[in-house]
Design a protein around this motif. Structure first.
Motif, PDB file in Angstrom:
ATOM      1  N   ILE A   4       0.851  -1.187   0.000  1.00  0.00           N
ATOM      2  CA  ILE A   4       0.000   0.000   0.000  1.00  0.00           C
ATOM      3  C   ILE A   4       0.890   1.241   0.000  1.00  0.00           C
ATOM      4  N   HIS A   5       0.596   2.130  -0.932  1.00  0.00           N
ATOM      5  CA  HIS A   5       1.334   3.375  -1.034  1.00  0.00           C
ATOM      6  C   HIS A   5       0.794   4.326   0.040  1.00  0.00           C
ATOM      7  N   ILE A   6       1.624   4.692   0.981  1.00  0.00           N
ATOM      8  CA  ILE A   6       1.187   5.447   2.158  1.00  0.00           C
ATOM      9  C   ILE A   6       0.508   6.787   1.824  1.00  0.00           C
ATOM     10  N   PRO A   7       1.092   7.652   0.956  1.00  0.00           N
ATOM     11  CA  PRO A   7       0.426   8.943   0.725  1.00  0.00           C
ATOM     12  C   PRO A   7      -0.982   8.822   0.155  1.00  0.00           C
ATOM     13  N   THR A   8      -1.241   7.835  -0.695  1.00  0.00           N
ATOM     14  CA  THR A   8      -2.555   7.752  -1.330  1.00  0.00           C
ATOM     15  C   THR A   8      -3.470   6.731  -0.677  1.00  0.00           C
ATOM     16  N   GLY A   9      -2.924   5.768   0.063  1.00  0.00           N
ATOM     17  CA  GLY A   9      -3.734   4.719   0.658  1.00  0.00           C
ATOM     18  C   GLY A   9      -4.197   3.689  -0.357  1.00  0.00           C
ATOM     19  N   LYS A  10      -3.696   3.775  -1.599  1.00  0.00           N
ATOM     20  CA  LYS A  10      -4.052   2.844  -2.665  1.00  0.00           C
ATOM     21  C   LYS A  10      -2.883   1.901  -2.914  1.00  0.00           C
ATOM     22  N   PRO A  11      -3.146   0.792  -3.611  1.00  0.00           N
ATOM     23  CA  PRO A  11      -2.022  -0.083  -3.973  1.00  0.00           C
ATOM     24  C   PRO A  11      -0.978   0.691  -4.791  1.00  0.00           C
ATOM     25  N   GLU A  12       0.267   0.349  -4.571  1.00  0.00           N
ATOM     26  CA  GLU A  12       1.376   1.033  -5.232  1.00  0.00           C
ATOM     27  C   GLU A  12       1.418   0.666  -6.724  1.00  0.00           C
ATOM     28  N   THR A  13       1.749   1.648  -7.567  1.00  0.00           N
ATOM     29  CA  THR A  13       1.915   1.410  -9.004  1.00  0.00           C
ATOM     30  C   THR A  13       3.387   1.173  -9.301  1.00  0.00           C
ATOM     31  N   HIS A  14       3.679   0.744 -10.524  1.00  0.00           N
ATOM     32  CA  HIS A  14       5.064   0.529 -10.933  1.00  0.00           C
ATOM     33  C   HIS A  14       5.863   1.829 -10.859  1.00  0.00           C
ATOM     34  N   THR A  15       5.263   2.937 -11.263  1.00  0.00           N
ATOM     35  CA  THR A  15       5.941   4.236 -11.213  1.00  0.00           C
ATOM     36  C   THR A  15       6.254   4.622  -9.776  1.00  0.00           C
ATOM     37  N   GLU A  16       5.280   4.453  -8.878  1.00  0.00           N
ATOM     38  CA  GLU A  16       5.501   4.802  -7.468  1.00  0.00           C
ATOM     39  C   GLU A  16       6.564   3.911  -6.844  1.00  0.00           C
ATOM     40  N   TRP A  17       6.541   2.626  -7.189  1.00  0.00           N
ATOM     41  CA  TRP A  17       7.534   1.693  -6.668  1.00  0.00           C
ATOM     42  C   TRP A  17       8.929   2.119  -7.103  1.00  0.00           C
ATOM     43  N   GLY A  18       9.094   2.410  -8.392  1.00  0.00           N
ATOM     44  CA  GLY A  18      10.394   2.840  -8.914  1.00  0.00           C
ATOM     45  C   GLY A  18      10.857   4.147  -8.302  1.00  0.00           C
ATOM     46  N   SER A  19       9.941   5.091  -8.124  1.00  0.00           N
ATOM     47  CA  SER A  19      10.287   6.387  -7.509  1.00  0.00           C
ATOM     48  C   SER A  19      10.701   6.215  -6.055  1.00  0.00           C
ATOM     49  N   ARG A  20       9.965   5.390  -5.329  1.00  0.00           N
ATOM     50  CA  ARG A  20      10.272   5.169  -3.916  1.00  0.00           C
ATOM     51  C   ARG A  20      11.681   4.610  -3.733  1.00  0.00           C
ATOM     52  N   LEU A  21      12.115   3.783  -4.664  1.00  0.00           N
ATOM     53  CA  LEU A  21      13.448   3.182  -4.577  1.00  0.00           C
ATOM     54  C   LEU A  21      14.514   3.999  -5.303  1.00  0.00           C
ATOM     55  N   GLY A  22      14.117   5.119  -5.909  1.00  0.00           N
ATOM     56  CA  GLY A  22      15.078   5.973  -6.602  1.00  0.00           C
ATOM     57  C   GLY A  22      15.674   5.322  -7.838  1.00  0.00           C
ATOM     58  N   LEU A  23      14.868   4.574  -8.566  1.00  0.00           N
ATOM     59  CA  LEU A  23      15.368   3.863  -9.731  1.00  0.00           C
ATOM     60  C   LEU A  23      15.318   4.731 -10.987  1.00  0.00           C
ATOM     61  N   SER A  24      16.237   4.457 -11.894  1.00  0.00           N
ATOM     62  CA  SER A  24      16.245   5.122 -13.196  1.00  0.00           C
ATOM     63  C   SER A  24      16.532   4.075 -14.262  1.00  0.00           C
ATOM     64  N   LEU A  25      16.250   4.443 -15.489  1.00  0.00           N
ATOM     65  CA  LEU A  25      16.409   3.526 -16.614  1.00  0.00           C
ATOM     66  C   LEU A  25      17.459   4.064 -17.571  1.00  0.00           C
ATOM     67  N   LYS A  26      18.359   3.200 -17.974  1.00  0.00           N
ATOM     68  CA  LYS A  26      19.312   3.519 -19.035  1.00  0.00           C
ATOM     69  C   LYS A  26      18.938   2.624 -20.204  1.00  0.00           C
ATOM     70  N   PHE A  27      19.001   3.160 -21.414  1.00  0.00           N
ATOM     71  CA  PHE A  27      18.648   2.345 -22.572  1.00  0.00           C
ATOM     72  C   PHE A  27      19.415   2.801 -23.795  1.00  0.00           C
ATOM     73  N   GLN A  28      19.571   1.858 -24.716  1.00  0.00           N
ATOM     74  CA  GLN A  28      20.173   2.150 -26.008  1.00  0.00           C
ATOM     75  C   GLN A  28      19.505   1.254 -27.038  1.00  0.00           C
ATOM     76  N   PRO A  29      19.295   1.769 -28.258  1.00  0.00           N
ATOM     77  CA  PRO A  29      18.633   0.948 -29.275  1.00  0.00           C
ATOM     78  C   PRO A  29      19.508  -0.227 -29.690  1.00  0.00           C
ATOM     79  N   THR A  30      18.868  -1.304 -30.068  1.00  0.00           N
ATOM     80  CA  THR A  30      19.567  -2.494 -30.543  1.00  0.00           C
ATOM     81  C   THR A  30      18.693  -3.152 -31.602  1.00  0.00           C
TER      82      THR A  30
END
Length: 177
Positions: free
Chosen positions: A4-30
């Motif tokens: 449960i995402h504390i600020p909203t009281g709703k289940p956590e989304t993928h975006t909220e989960w990634g933000s909470r953990l401070g994650l970022s994405l690196k990518f390159q075309p292949t």
């Protein structure tokens, strides 16, 4: 158990989960060479992606996006916009006017969560095939490569965030965007 995402009281989304953990994405075309039996495989956009927490990152892995994840190149309409008339007559396979949309962290997390769900709970290859509906008519060698890829990606993300957080990711809600 759904996180449960504390600020909203709703289940956590993928975006909220990634933000909470401070994650970022690196990518390159292949590119890919027509694997997985896609007839119009070059309509797919393929990327090498890695997820980072700022201190360490996952191994690079392949991430594919189907032809629906393409956009019109800038300049293909007035100010880069395409009128509804133009959209009506343009086709996705018009490769000269299309370019892939770069992947978003939430989409990659959704994909890894979906792929990891079965393998983090210790499913054998046979159980995994049954769970995801693979059976007769499927290429066993190709399926085993896919299964091993899911296991490798789950292990890499588990190393980055820990087992509890990986399980929390598999319980996240869709529809963050």
């Amino acid at each position: 158990m759904t996180k449960i995402h504390i600020p909203t009281g709703k289940p956590e989304t993928h975006t909220e989960w990634g933000s909470r953990l401070g994650l970022s994405l690196k990518f390159q075309p292949t590119t890919k060479n027509g694997q997985n039996g896609h007839k119009n495989f070059d309509d797919w956009a393929w990327w090498n992606v890695s997820i980072s927490n700022g201190r360490q990152a996952t191994d690079w892995f392949d991430y594919g996006m189907g032809p629906g994840h393409k956009r019109w190149k800038i300049g293909s309409g007035k100010h880069g916009n395409v009128s509804s008339f133009q959209k009506e007559y343009r086709k996705l396979y018009d490769r000269k006017r299309m370019e892939p949309t770069p992947p978003k962290l939430s989409d990659v997390l959704y994909s890894v969560a979906h792929d990891s769900h079965g393998v983090i709970h210790g499913e054998t290859f046979a159980e995994w095939c049954e769970e995801y509906g693979y059976g007769e008519g499927s290429n066993p060698a190709e399926l085993h490569r896919t299964y091993e890829g899911c296991r490798d990606n789950a292990a890499s993300l588990r190393t980055l965030v820990g087992h509890r957080e990986l399980e929390a990711l598999t319980e996240c809600e869709e529809g963050d965007e």
